[in-house]
Design a protein around this motif. Structure first.
Motif, mmCIF file in Angstrom:
data_model
loop_
_atom_site.group_PDB
_atom_site.id
_atom_site.type_symbol
_atom_site.label_atom_id
_atom_site.label_comp_id
_atom_site.label_asym_id
_atom_site.label_seq_id
_atom_site.Cartn_x
_atom_site.Cartn_y
_atom_site.Cartn_z
ATOM 1 N N LEU A 1 33.411 2.973 -0.099
ATOM 2 C CA LEU A 1 32.903 3.160 1.259
ATOM 3 C C LEU A 1 33.949 3.688 2.232
ATOM 4 O O LEU A 1 33.602 4.228 3.276
ATOM 5 N N TRP A 2 35.212 3.513 1.906
ATOM 6 C CA TRP A 2 36.283 3.887 2.823
ATOM 7 C C TRP A 2 37.181 4.863 2.088
ATOM 8 O O TRP A 2 37.955 4.478 1.222
ATOM 9 N N SER A 3 37.083 6.124 2.413
ATOM 10 C CA SER A 3 37.770 7.151 1.642
ATOM 11 C C SER A 3 39.289 7.139 1.830
ATOM 12 O O SER A 3 40.011 7.710 1.028
ATOM 13 N N ASP A 4 39.761 6.511 2.884
ATOM 14 C CA ASP A 4 41.205 6.443 3.073
ATOM 15 C C ASP A 4 41.812 5.475 2.067
ATOM 16 O O ASP A 4 41.124 4.798 1.329
ATOM 17 N N GLU A 5 43.140 5.411 2.101
ATOM 18 C CA GLU A 5 43.826 4.496 1.198
ATOM 19 C C GLU A 5 43.609 3.043 1.614
ATOM 20 O O GLU A 5 43.112 2.756 2.699
ATOM 21 N N CYS A 6 44.020 2.149 0.748
ATOM 22 C CA CYS A 6 43.897 0.718 1.004
ATOM 23 C C CYS A 6 44.654 0.352 2.284
ATOM 24 O O CYS A 6 45.747 0.870 2.533
ATOM 25 N N PRO A 7 44.108 -0.545 3.096
ATOM 26 C CA PRO A 7 44.801 -0.953 4.316
ATOM 27 C C PRO A 7 46.189 -1.536 4.051
ATOM 28 O O PRO A 7 47.098 -1.365 4.865
ATOM 29 N N LEU A 8 46.372 -2.197 2.919
ATOM 30 C CA LEU A 8 47.706 -2.719 2.607
ATOM 31 C C LEU A 8 48.709 -1.587 2.373
ATOM 32 O O LEU A 8 49.867 -1.682 2.774
ATOM 33 N N THR A 9 48.259 -0.516 1.729
ATOM 34 C CA THR A 9 49.132 0.645 1.517
ATOM 35 C C THR A 9 49.476 1.292 2.851
ATOM 36 O O THR A 9 50.634 1.661 3.100
ATOM 37 N N THR A 10 48.498 1.422 3.728
ATOM 38 C CA THR A 10 48.740 1.989 5.055
ATOM 39 C C THR A 10 49.732 1.129 5.835
ATOM 40 O O THR A 10 50.664 1.653 6.448
ATOM 41 N N TRP A 11 49.534 -0.164 5.794
ATOM 42 C CA TRP A 11 50.408 -1.086 6.506
ATOM 43 C C TRP A 11 51.836 -1.002 5.965
ATOM 44 O O TRP A 11 52.808 -0.953 6.723
#
Length: 139
Positions: free
Chosen positions: A61-71
């Motif tokens: 559902l969320w095409s971006d990377e995992c929020p943990l990776t972004t963080w």
């Protein structure tokens, strides 16, 4: 330096999540074969299933990377760190989370693990407390 440690901490949490899903699946299968009662716990199984379903939902559902990776990446950027310089631990943890595979492969892997986790619900069924059996009284 504080941002680098925080980024390494986020990467460690990410690895812990992945290992919990992976090792949990292995232990559920082994525990089912060996008769370990805890692998049939509704709590253990519910948390395990929820963890992989969250990963699948995020990937589909969320095409971006995992929020943990972004963080993690943001913390490294804020700390002035590029390409894990000075952080062999961070580099190692990141390699565990993100092996050199095409990004299109990861959702397939997640769904495959989800199917395996769901299959264990039949292979190693949850043991629900029998509602007809009263709890033993403490005397």
């Amino acid at each position: 330096m504080l941002y680098q440690w925080a980024a390494d901490g986020v990467a460690a949490i990410h690895v812990a999540w992945v290992l919990t899903v992976l090792v949990g699946l292995i232990l559920i299968v082994i525990g089912g074969l060996r008769g370990w009662a805890w692998v049939r716990s509704p709590w253990v199984r519910g948390v395990h299933l929820a963890m992989i379903l969250l990963v699948i939902a995020r990937a589909l559902l969320w095409s971006d990377e995992c929020p943990l990776t972004t963080w993690e990446r943001d913390l490294r950027t804020w700390g002035g760190q590029e390409d894990f310089e000075g952080s062999p631990v961070g580099w190692f943890l990141h390699q565990i989370i993100h092996p050199p595979l095409p990004t299109e492969v990861f959702p397939i892997i997640y769904v495959a693990f989800g199917i395996l986790v769901i299959a264990t619900l039949w292979l190693v069924p949850i043991r629900w407390r029998d509602a007809a059996t009263p709890l033993q009284s403490r005397g």
